[in-house]
Each structure stands twice: as C-alpha cells, then as structure tokens.
Design an enzyme around this catalytic site. Structure first.
Site, PDB file in Angstrom:
ATOM      1  N   THR A 125       0.819  -1.206   0.000  1.00 25.55           N
ATOM      2  CA  THR A 125       0.000   0.000   0.000  1.00 25.55           C
ATOM      3  C   THR A 125       0.859   1.264   0.000  1.00 25.55           C
ATOM      4  OG1 THR A 125      -1.529   1.264   1.391  1.00 25.55           O
ATOM      5  CG2 THR A 125      -0.103  -0.270   2.524  1.00 25.55           C
ATOM      6  N   ASP A 126       0.273   2.357  -0.485  1.00 23.99           N
ATOM      7  CA  ASP A 126       0.981   3.645  -0.438  1.00 23.99           C
ATOM      8  C   ASP A 126       1.105   4.177   0.995  1.00 23.99           C
ATOM      9  OD1 ASP A 126      -1.690   4.341  -0.035  1.00 23.99           O
ATOM     10  OD2 ASP A 126      -1.764   5.841  -1.638  1.00 23.99           O
ATOM     11  N   TYR A 152      -1.644  -0.642  11.120  1.00 26.57           N
ATOM     12  CA  TYR A 152      -1.816  -1.293   9.809  1.00 26.57           C
ATOM     13  C   TYR A 152      -0.653  -0.963   8.882  1.00 26.57           C
ATOM     14  CZ  TYR A 152      -3.233  -1.712   4.918  1.00 26.57           C
ATOM     15  OH  TYR A 152      -3.238  -1.978   3.578  1.00 26.57           O
ATOM     16  N   LYS A 156       2.366  -3.352   7.273  1.00 28.50           N
ATOM     17  CA  LYS A 156       2.609  -3.518   5.828  1.00 28.50           C
ATOM     18  C   LYS A 156       4.050  -3.100   5.495  1.00 28.50           C
ATOM     19  CE  LYS A 156       0.133  -4.574   2.966  1.00 28.50           C
ATOM     20  NZ  LYS A 156      -0.274  -5.901   2.407  1.00 28.50           N
TER      21      LYS A 156
HETATM   22  P1  NAD Z   1      -9.610  -7.414   2.379  1.00 26.36           P
HETATM   23  O1  NAD Z   1      -9.581  -7.177   3.862  1.00 26.36           O
HETATM   24  O2  NAD Z   1     -10.841  -7.151   1.622  1.00 26.36           O
HETATM   25  O3  NAD Z   1      -9.199  -8.931   2.086  1.00 26.36           O
HETATM   26  C1  NAD Z   1      -8.155  -9.581   2.754  1.00 26.36           C
HETATM   27  C2  NAD Z   1      -8.302 -11.080   2.536  1.00 26.36           C
HETATM   28  O4  NAD Z   1      -7.203 -11.726   3.207  1.00 26.36           O
HETATM   29  C3  NAD Z   1      -9.587 -11.660   3.130  1.00 26.36           C
HETATM   30  O5  NAD Z   1     -10.197 -12.530   2.192  1.00 26.36           O
HETATM   31  C4  NAD Z   1      -9.118 -12.420   4.346  1.00 26.36           C
HETATM   32  O6  NAD Z   1      -9.928 -13.538   4.676  1.00 26.36           O
HETATM   33  C5  NAD Z   1      -7.709 -12.836   3.945  1.00 26.36           C
HETATM   34  N1  NAD Z   1      -6.842 -13.088   5.105  1.00 26.36           N
HETATM   35  C6  NAD Z   1      -6.689 -12.305   6.200  1.00 26.36           C
HETATM   36  N2  NAD Z   1      -5.834 -12.903   7.063  1.00 26.36           N
HETATM   37  C7  NAD Z   1      -5.426 -14.056   6.487  1.00 26.36           C
HETATM   38  C8  NAD Z   1      -4.526 -15.083   6.881  1.00 26.36           C
HETATM   39  N3  NAD Z   1      -3.872 -15.051   8.047  1.00 26.36           N
HETATM   40  N4  NAD Z   1      -4.342 -16.121   6.039  1.00 26.36           N
HETATM   41  C9  NAD Z   1      -5.006 -16.187   4.850  1.00 26.36           C
HETATM   42  N5  NAD Z   1      -5.866 -15.239   4.434  1.00 26.36           N
HETATM   43  C10 NAD Z   1      -6.075 -14.184   5.241  1.00 26.36           C
HETATM   44  O7  NAD Z   1      -8.378  -6.571   1.818  1.00 26.36           O
HETATM   45  P2  NAD Z   1      -8.217  -5.833   0.412  1.00 26.36           P
HETATM   46  O8  NAD Z   1      -8.728  -4.461   0.532  1.00 26.36           O
HETATM   47  O9  NAD Z   1      -8.695  -6.730  -0.667  1.00 26.36           O
HETATM   48  O10 NAD Z   1      -6.617  -5.740   0.344  1.00 26.36           O
HETATM   49  C11 NAD Z   1      -5.841  -6.773  -0.268  1.00 26.36           C
HETATM   50  C12 NAD Z   1      -4.380  -6.387  -0.237  1.00 26.36           C
HETATM   51  O11 NAD Z   1      -4.192  -5.171  -0.951  1.00 26.36           O
HETATM   52  C13 NAD Z   1      -3.824  -6.161   1.164  1.00 26.36           C
HETATM   53  O12 NAD Z   1      -2.517  -6.668   1.201  1.00 26.36           O
HETATM   54  C14 NAD Z   1      -3.819  -4.639   1.303  1.00 26.36           C
HETATM   55  O13 NAD Z   1      -2.820  -4.222   2.201  1.00 26.36           O
HETATM   56  C15 NAD Z   1      -3.519  -4.225  -0.120  1.00 26.36           C
HETATM   57  N6  NAD Z   1      -4.004  -2.892  -0.505  1.00 26.36           N
HETATM   58  C16 NAD Z   1      -5.316  -2.557  -0.322  1.00 26.36           C
HETATM   59  C17 NAD Z   1      -5.772  -1.305  -0.727  1.00 26.36           C
HETATM   60  C18 NAD Z   1      -7.223  -0.892  -0.554  1.00 26.36           C
HETATM   61  O14 NAD Z   1      -7.558   0.248  -0.851  1.00 26.36           O
HETATM   62  N7  NAD Z   1      -8.127  -1.768  -0.107  1.00 26.36           N
HETATM   63  C19 NAD Z   1      -4.879  -0.407  -1.300  1.00 26.36           C
HETATM   64  C20 NAD Z   1      -3.540  -0.777  -1.464  1.00 26.36           C
HETATM   65  C21 NAD Z   1      -3.118  -2.030  -1.071  1.00 26.36           C
HETATM   66  O1  TDX Z   2     -16.749   6.252   7.931  1.00 31.17           O
HETATM   67  C1  TDX Z   2     -15.676   6.704   7.515  1.00 31.17           C
HETATM   68  N1  TDX Z   2     -15.553   8.053   7.363  1.00 31.17           N
HETATM   69  C2  TDX Z   2     -14.416   8.644   6.919  1.00 31.17           C
HETATM   70  O2  TDX Z   2     -14.356   9.873   6.806  1.00 31.17           O
HETATM   71  C3  TDX Z   2     -14.551   5.858   7.166  1.00 31.17           C
HETATM   72  C4  TDX Z   2     -14.659   4.357   7.328  1.00 31.17           C
HETATM   73  C5  TDX Z   2     -13.406   6.459   6.697  1.00 31.17           C
HETATM   74  N2  TDX Z   2     -13.326   7.819   6.582  1.00 31.17           N
HETATM   75  C6  TDX Z   2     -12.084   8.422   6.029  1.00 31.17           C
HETATM   76  C7  TDX Z   2     -10.782   7.912   6.581  1.00 31.17           C
HETATM   77  C8  TDX Z   2      -9.854   8.036   5.380  1.00 31.17           C
HETATM   78  O3  TDX Z   2      -9.347   9.355   5.294  1.00 31.17           O
HETATM   79  O4  TDX Z   2     -12.085   8.061   4.641  1.00 31.17           O
HETATM   80  C9  TDX Z   2     -10.759   7.792   4.175  1.00 31.17           C
HETATM   81  C10 TDX Z   2     -10.678   6.382   3.625  1.00 31.17           C
HETATM   82  O5  TDX Z   2     -10.843   5.483   4.724  1.00 31.17           O
HETATM   83  P1  TDX Z   2     -10.689   3.888   4.551  1.00 31.17           P
HETATM   84  O6  TDX Z   2     -11.676   3.395   3.568  1.00 31.17           O
HETATM   85  O7  TDX Z   2     -10.701   3.298   5.925  1.00 31.17           O
HETATM   86  O8  TDX Z   2      -9.267   3.775   3.841  1.00 31.17           O
HETATM   87  P2  TDX Z   2      -7.768   4.186   4.280  1.00 31.17           P
HETATM   88  O9  TDX Z   2      -7.622   4.252   5.748  1.00 31.17           O
HETATM   89  O10 TDX Z   2      -7.369   5.363   3.459  1.00 31.17           O
HETATM   90  O11 TDX Z   2      -6.978   2.851   3.777  1.00 31.17           O
HETATM   91  C11 TDX Z   2      -7.336   2.213   2.527  1.00 31.17           C
HETATM   92  O12 TDX Z   2      -6.419   2.508   1.515  1.00 31.17           O
HETATM   93  C12 TDX Z   2      -5.125   1.978   1.644  1.00 31.17           C
HETATM   94  C13 TDX Z   2      -7.433   0.695   2.710  1.00 31.17           C
HETATM   95  O13 TDX Z   2      -8.361   0.381   3.733  1.00 31.17           O
HETATM   96  C14 TDX Z   2      -6.079   0.108   3.004  1.00 31.17           C
HETATM   97  O14 TDX Z   2      -6.156  -1.315   3.062  1.00 31.17           O
HETATM   98  C15 TDX Z   2      -5.119   0.495   1.897  1.00 31.17           C
HETATM   99  O15 TDX Z   2      -3.830   0.072   2.206  1.00 31.17           O
END
Ligand code: NAD
Ligand code: TDX
Length: 336
Positions: A125-126, A152, A156
C-alpha cells in the site's frame, strides 16, 4: 505464468484479481484464504472448477504454505500475495492480528518461496510512505522514504522490508507494488466508500471523519488487478512499482459526490470523531509503471466509476445487508 497461488483471493481486491487473471491469461489459480470476516465466498462464485481451487487456511500455517508453494516449483508458478488485515480503524482497536498476518504471514510465505525457488509478487500500500501536506506538489515515488503512521501501515511496511531483505540476502525472485486507495464491487462495508453508499441506501446518515479535508488517491480495483498482472508478467525482479490512477479527491468531495449521485442533499452528512493519527493526504506518481511496463488505467473518470459502484451496491444488498448492522454498531460505540 501457468499456475498461481493467490493469497487473500477471497477478499475485495484478491477476488477481483482472480477474475481478472482468468479473463486475461490461461493460468490455473489456487486461492489460499483464511476466510476471516473480510472474505466473501460469493465473490468467487461461478468460477470454472477446472481452473480454480479454493483452499481455506492461514498464511501463517508453515506446513500448509510449504505444500502449496512446492506445487508451483518448476511449473512456471508464482505466488501473488494479497492476504492481509487491511482496515486502519481495526488496527487501532487491536493491532495483534495485523502483526501476525501481515508480518508473520509474509515471513512464512517468504521462507516457502525461498526453499522452493518460486517467484513472489507482494501486494502493498501507499500508506507505508506516511502522509503528505495538502499543498505539497510532491507525490509518492518508488524512492520516497518509509514513514508509516498506523499499526496497519507499520505492519505492511514491516512486510515490505522483509520482502526486500529476502531479495537481497537470499536472492528470492520477488517484485513489490504499492497501490493507492481502491474502490469497486465487493469492498467490505467497513471501508469509507461502501460505508457511505450503504448508509444512504439503508436510510442512515453519511459519516465523515473530522473536517473531511483528508485526501485519498482513488483507483478502481480492476485497474489495480491489471497492474499486478502486468508486473507479474513483465516486472523486473527486485523492483517496486507504485500503482495509481491520478484520482486525488478530498473525503468531503467524495461524500458530496455520493450524496448527489444518490439524489440527496450533498450537505446531508454528519461530522463524527476523527481517526487517531489520521493521515492527511496520499498521492501516487505511477510514472515508472506506465513508462517501463506500458500500464494504463481503464477507469479514467472517478465520477463514472463511483456511479457504477453505487449501482453495484444497490443491486447486491443481499450481500452487504447481513454485515451492516454489526459494523455500524461498532462504529457508533466509538462515536463514529
Ligand atoms: P480485504 O480485507 O478485503 O481482504 C483480505 C483477505 O485476506 C480476506 O479474504 C481475508 O480472509 C484474507 N486473510 C486475512 N488474514 C489471512 C490469513 N492469516 N491467512 C489467509 N488469508 C487471510 O483486503 P483488500 O482491501 O482486498 O486488500 C488486499 C491487499 O491489498 C492487502 O494486502 C492490502 O494491504 C492491499 N491494498 C489494499 C488497498 C485498498 O484500498 N483496499 C490499497 C492498497 C493495497
Ligand atoms: O466512515 C468513515 N468516514 C471517513 O471519513 C470511514 C470508514 C473512513 N473515513 C475516512 C478515513 C480516510 O481518510 O475516509 C478515508 C478512507 O478510509 P478507509 O476506507 O478506511 O481507507 P484508508 O484508511 O485510506 O486505507 C485504505 O487505503 C489503503 C485501505 O483500507 C487500506 O487497506 C489500503 O492500504
């Protein structure tokens, strides 16, 4: 790549990647997922059984991981590592599963790929780079120093450091990517955009942390998947690639856009308790990925991608409604 082991393949982005790989390559996929609260079997429903196998298990289970990685050796195989605890707010309530899955889990995978000489792509992640000022002309690049703020993002960052060390010290064949905030179908309702969409669809109020000045750089999950596949196929071993689609928006702007697209007054939201240590701004410079590997995002209009995402949540309330009440109760208990 003929065979892929996709960790976290039942999560939001991992499941999107599995669908993307099936549509854009001839690889066979094994999903390894612990099926935590964040996973979704529905997101993998209907995939061809002859190309996809789903294994329920923990990436910290060294014996299980070793067996699955051994299957890839000599078979043009690779591990694509999405599994993580992913929600910042949860990491503030209890950091321990973040350290376990994100750091110990990544270590377990690294030892297995080291033993069997298997390629790894590590998804990060960034947020490992900390945050930027609102008026800073700079964006994150591959050489920005690590400065994580939350449990978190620190977990990472720890995982990223392990991958880089295993490349340098043991010659592990790995690439890394650090992506900005994703949106799209199957994102858990604990996260910002799905939470606000489903709050409105559920007749509740939108909840903005603090002033809403915080900026996130939004990318559609489909574009994240296409970038990861591109890096897997053409990325240089040992290199990091930043993934972003020039989608900077303040949280306030996103909230107003969601309300407007759903036909509500754009000012009809609640300001709630801010997140502790809340990062101010993330912004990605993805020049390296674009110029070196020729990647481009397909979702160039955030407004349009958001509209499609709203339609998706409207059509899939049978999926999100059972999760919604408990998530909102937990937020309400924290004044959020
Ligand atoms: P998510 O929480 O939706 O999914 C995570 C998955 O990992 C789930 O299916 C969960 O069951 C599985 N998991 C958790 N612990 C585990 C374990 N111990 N063993 C096996 N499986 C396990 O997350 P996401 O948003 O899909 O993110 C996926 C990846 O991308 C992560 O590594 C996250 O850091 C990265 N990422 C996410 C974002 C974002 O905006 N969501 C942005 C940049 C990077
Ligand atoms: O109810 C809310 N109200 C609100 O203002 C929630 C849940 C979040 N927020 C704000 C917090 C953040 O500034 O919105 C922004 C986005 O929040 P999240 O969806 O929790 O994302 P963020 O914390 O930015 O992290 C996400 O992007 C990077 C993903 O959850 C991470 O897994 C990824 O690495």
């Amino acid at each position: 790549m003929r065979r892929l082991l996709v960790t976290g393949g039942a999560g939001f982005i991992g499941s999107n990647f599995v669908h993307h790989v099936l549509g854009h390559s001839d690889a066979h996929v094994t999903v390894l997922d612990a099926f935590t609260y964040a996973a979704s079997r529905e997101a993998l429903a209907g995939l061809p059984g002859e190309r996809v196998r789903v294994v329920e298990g923990d990436i910290c289970d060294a014996g299980l991981v070793d067996g699955l990685v051994a299957e890839l050796a000599g078979a043009e195989g690779a591990v694509v590592h999405f599994a993580a605890e992913s929600h910042n707010d949860n990491s503030l309530d209890d950091p321990s599963p973040f350290v376990q899955t994100n750091i110990v889990g990544t270590f377990t995978l690294l030892e297995a790929v080291r033993r069997h000489g298997v390629r790894l792509h590590h998804v990060s992640t960034d947020e490992v780079y900390g945050d930027l000022e609102l008026d800073d002309p700079a964006r994150f690049t591959e050489s920005t120093p690590y400065r994580p703020s939350s449990p978190y993002s620190a977990s990472k960052a720890g995982a990223d450091h392990l991958v880089r060390a295993w490349v340098r010290s043991f010659g592990v064949q790995a690439t890394l990517s650090n992506c900005s905030n994703n949106y799209g179908p199957w994102q858990h309702v604990e996260k910002f955009i799905p939470r606000q969409i489903t709050n409105v669809l559920d007749g509740g109020k939108v909840k903005l942390y603090g002033s809403g000045a915080n900026v996130r750089d939004w990318i559609h999950a489909e574009d994240h998947s296409s970038a990861v596949l591109k890096i897997l196929e053409r990325g240089r071993i040992g290199e990091t690639y930043l993934i972003g689609a020039d989608g900077e928006r303040s949280n306030l702007a996103v909230v107003r856009m969601i309300l407007e697209q759903l036909g509500h007054d754009p000012d009809d939201f609640d300001h709630v308790t801010d997140r502790a240590g809340h990062d101010l701004r993330y912004a990605i410079d993805s020049t390296k990925l674009r110029t070196e590997l020729g990647w481009e995002p397909t979702y160039t209009s955030f407004e349009e991608g958001l509209a499609r995402t709203i339609d998706w949540y409207r059509d899939h309330d049978d999926w999100w409604r059972p999760k919604k009440a408990a998530i909102e109760a937990a937020y309400a208990a924290k004044g959020q």
